[in-house]
Design a protein around this motif. Structure first.
Motif, short mmCIF file in Angstrom:
data_model
loop_
_atom_site.label_atom_id
_atom_site.label_comp_id
_atom_site.label_asym_id
_atom_site.label_seq_id
_atom_site.Cartn_x
_atom_site.Cartn_y
_atom_site.Cartn_z
N CYS A 1 1.59 25.71 -8.12
CA CYS A 1 2.57 25.32 -7.20
C CYS A 1 1.96 23.89 -6.76
O CYS A 1 0.75 24.02 -6.45
N ASP A 2 2.84 22.95 -6.74
CA ASP A 2 2.63 21.52 -6.11
C ASP A 2 3.72 20.91 -5.53
O ASP A 2 4.72 21.13 -6.42
N THR A 3 3.78 20.54 -4.38
CA THR A 3 4.94 19.80 -4.15
C THR A 3 5.17 18.59 -4.72
O THR A 3 6.37 18.15 -5.03
N ALA B 1 6.25 17.41 -10.84
CA ALA B 1 5.83 16.86 -12.15
C ALA B 1 4.09 17.26 -12.22
O ALA B 1 3.82 17.47 -13.59
N ARG B 2 3.34 17.01 -11.16
CA ARG B 2 1.90 17.43 -11.27
C ARG B 2 1.68 18.93 -11.66
O ARG B 2 0.91 19.33 -12.80
N ALA B 3 2.48 19.66 -10.92
CA ALA B 3 2.37 21.29 -11.15
C ALA B 3 2.92 21.66 -12.57
O ALA B 3 2.21 22.22 -13.33
N PRO C 1 -4.21 20.50 1.30
CA PRO C 1 -4.94 19.82 2.46
C PRO C 1 -5.24 21.04 3.46
O PRO C 1 -4.55 21.56 3.51
N ASN C 2 -6.40 20.33 4.24
CA ASN C 2 -6.70 21.45 5.33
C ASN C 2 -5.96 21.90 6.29
O ASN C 2 -6.13 23.16 6.57
N PHE C 3 -4.98 21.14 6.79
CA PHE C 3 -4.05 21.64 7.96
C PHE C 3 -3.00 22.80 7.10
O PHE C 3 -2.43 23.22 8.18
N LEU C 4 -3.14 22.66 5.97
CA LEU C 4 -2.17 23.88 5.49
C LEU C 4 -2.86 25.31 5.31
O LEU C 4 -2.41 26.23 5.04
N HIS C 5 -4.21 25.36 5.31
CA HIS C 5 -4.86 26.54 4.80
C HIS C 5 -4.22 27.71 5.67
O HIS C 5 -4.28 28.84 5.33
N ALA C 6 -4.26 27.57 6.92
CA ALA C 6 -4.06 28.61 7.94
C ALA C 6 -2.44 28.99 7.76
O ALA C 6 -2.38 30.29 7.45
N CYS D 1 -9.36 31.22 0.18
CA CYS D 1 -8.57 30.02 0.71
C CYS D 1 -9.76 28.94 0.57
O CYS D 1 -10.96 29.43 0.52
N GLU D 2 -9.59 27.81 0.09
CA GLU D 2 -10.60 26.72 0.08
C GLU D 2 -11.34 26.37 1.76
O GLU D 2 -10.69 26.83 2.60
N LYS D 3 -12.37 25.81 1.41
CA LYS D 3 -13.08 25.41 2.30
C LYS D 3 -12.54 24.13 3.09
O LYS D 3 -12.09 23.39 2.25
N PRO D 4 -12.49 23.60 4.50
CA PRO D 4 -12.81 24.53 5.30
C PRO D 4 -11.87 25.53 5.90
O PRO D 4 -10.58 25.40 5.46
N GLN E 1 -16.65 29.39 -0.54
CA GLN E 1 -18.16 28.83 -0.17
C GLN E 1 -18.95 29.23 -1.42
O GLN E 1 -19.89 29.70 -1.14
N HIS E 2 -18.68 28.10 -2.34
CA HIS E 2 -19.13 28.41 -3.73
C HIS E 2 -20.94 28.12 -3.63
O HIS E 2 -21.62 28.65 -4.50
N LEU E 3 -21.31 27.31 -2.72
CA LEU E 3 -22.82 27.09 -3.01
C LEU E 3 -23.68 28.53 -2.79
O LEU E 3 -24.90 28.35 -3.04
N SER F 1 -5.78 8.78 1.59
CA SER F 1 -5.08 10.18 1.21
C SER F 1 -5.27 10.95 2.51
O SER F 1 -5.56 10.65 3.48
N TRP F 2 -4.66 12.19 2.33
CA TRP F 2 -4.72 13.23 3.47
C TRP F 2 -6.26 13.37 3.75
O TRP F 2 -6.31 13.68 5.09
N PHE F 3 -7.27 13.13 2.78
CA PHE F 3 -8.67 13.24 3.35
C PHE F 3 -9.09 12.52 4.49
O PHE F 3 -9.83 12.93 5.12
N GLY G 1 -15.30 8.60 -5.82
CA GLY G 1 -14.23 8.76 -6.73
C GLY G 1 -13.42 10.07 -6.47
O GLY G 1 -12.58 10.35 -7.15
N TRP G 2 -13.99 11.04 -5.64
CA TRP G 2 -12.89 12.32 -5.45
C TRP G 2 -11.62 12.11 -4.87
O TRP G 2 -11.64 11.06 -4.05
N GLY G 3 -10.86 12.95 -5.10
CA GLY G 3 -9.40 12.73 -4.50
C GLY G 3 -8.43 12.27 -5.59
O GLY G 3 -8.48 11.31 -5.94
#
Ligand SMILES: NC(=O)c1ccc[n+]([C@@H]2O[C@H](COP(=O)([O-])OP(=O)(O)OC[C@H]3O[C@@H](n4cnc5c(N)ncnc54)[C@H](O)[C@@H]3O)[C@@H](O)[C@H]2O)c1
Length: 358
Positions: A37-39, A42-44, A77-82, A97-100, A126-128, A167-169, A220-222
């Motif tokens: 799923c992605d808003t 087309a990307r999804a 994006p982080n604000f959607l995690h919860a 869930c992704e971090k944070p 927290q894959h590290l 971006s959202w970051f 480069g990320w994002g």
């Protein structure tokens, strides 16, 4: 216990981590990804086609209503995690869930309450923690090999690593924080994991955004990158975390800095120490233990081959094993709650200029 053959996944978010981390991670663990799923529909659709996923949704609620899905990953994006994690748990899905984890302690508590209420499994990527070096240090600390660890220095310096500028970051409303939530949470979780999640007494923090504001240090990320958007988050975070046992964690992370990139965690104990530094020792053997031997200081290169696997794939495989009841959950939400609280105190201290009691 869920039947091994029927566990199927849905991936929320087809950006960098969804595409590069979650989908391949589930597939490597033998779990069919039945929907993404992605808003950005087309990307999804394009990711679904490329990665052999049957269905693509443009609204996360549609994916959560899909009865074929047992487990979801939240790479949004982080604000959607919860809110999305809570909705997924309420829909009867296990959630990675992704971090944070969350952008506030209150939200983290709501997420944990939802997991308890629904009886579904909740974890955080927290894959590290799954790197052999991290697990070797964790076990050595637990065995008392270093004596009492009185200082842990965790740093991730990126000289040019501001992700998705504009971006959202880099938008505080959507990200919550910049480098602190992007990479600070990784290094804090790693240090706390190595130490066995000790009790924290007080936190002092400092945040800076001096380079990002000048558009220096773009990385480069994002997936949604630009140069003209909003930048109102930190690009540097520093913290001194005092532990109840008298020890301390020193945290330094930057997205952008006039200095060499470096990723390192160093532990100093009363009878030994450890240094994980791919930059100093090389990626093949990035770990050193320091210990006393016949009155002299001895350096050891520990064998980490008994800890195979690393990265998001190892994190997902471990989560799946926990859902199946084959092993204990490695990244527990209660631990993520503790790191969320510390990150909140760092932000409060940065604003007040005072040390915050934990
Ligand atoms: N564990 C790690 O090492 C790691 C690495 C990278 C990213 N992350 C985390 O993963 C999350 C996503 O990061 P990313 O780099 O993939 O970001 P990204 O910007 O590349 O991707 C986010 C995707 O979410 C989509 N999206 C936004 N709102 C949505 C909504 N309401 N419903 C569905 N889709 C929506 C966007 O269109 C975009 O495709 C962040 O929380 C980040 O911190 C973790």
């Amino acid at each position: 216990m869920t039947n091994k053959q029927t566990l199927r996944a849905g991936v929320l978010g087809c950006g960098e981590i969804g595409k590069r981390g979650h989908i391949p991670g589930f597939q490597a663990a033998g779990i069919e990804v039945v929907a993404v799923c992605d808003t950005n529909l087309a990307r999804a659709q394009s990711v679904a086609k490329e990665m052999h996923v049957a269905r693509a949704y443009g609204d996360y609620k549609e994916l959560l209503a899909d009865p074929d899905i047992d487990v979801v990953s939240v790479g949004l994006p982080n604000f959607l995690h919860a809110p999305v994690t809570i909705a997924a748990l309420e829909a009867g899905k296990h959630v990675l869930c992704e971090k944070p984890f969350a952008t506030s302690t209150a939200l983290a508590e709501e997420m944990i309450a939802a997991a308890k209420r629904t009886g579904k499994m909740l974890s955080i990527n927290q894959h590290l923690r799954f790197e052999g070096t991290a697990r070797a240090i964790h076990d050595a600390v637990a065995e008392g090999r270093f004596g009492r660890v009185y200082l842990t220095d965790a740093r991730m310096i990126r000289s040019a690593g501001i992700p998705g500028y504009g971006s959202w970051f880099t938008n505080k409303d959507m990200a919550g924080a910049g480098s602190l939530y992007d990479i600070g949470v990784h290094m804090l979780d790693l240090a706390m994991f190595m130490l066995g999640f000790p009790k924290v007494a007080a936190v002092r923090g400092m945040l800076s955004s001096a380079l990002g504001e000048q558009k220096i240090g773009l990385g480069g990320w994002g997936i949604d990158r630009g140069t003209a958007g909003r930048f109102d988050v930190d690009d540097t975070a520093i913290a001194h975390i005092s532990l109840a046992d008298g020890g301390a964690i020193r945290l330094i992370v930057t997205w952008a800095a006039f200095g060499a990139s470096e990723e390192r965690v160093t532990l100093f104990g009363t009878r030994g120490g450890a240094d994980r530094s791919p930059d100093k020792y090389g990626r093949d053997t990035p770990l050193r233990f320091y210990q006393e031997h016949n009155g002299a200081m001895e350096t050891v290169i520990p064998d980490t081959s008994r800890y195979p696997g690393a990265g998001t794939s190892a994190s997902i495989a471990s989560f799946i094993a926990a859902i199946r009841g084959e092993s204990a959950l490695v990244v527990r939400p209660e631990e993520a709650l503790q790191t969320t609280r510390i990150l909140e105190l760092i932000q409060q201290s940065a604003v007040s200029g005072h040390e915050m009691a934990a």
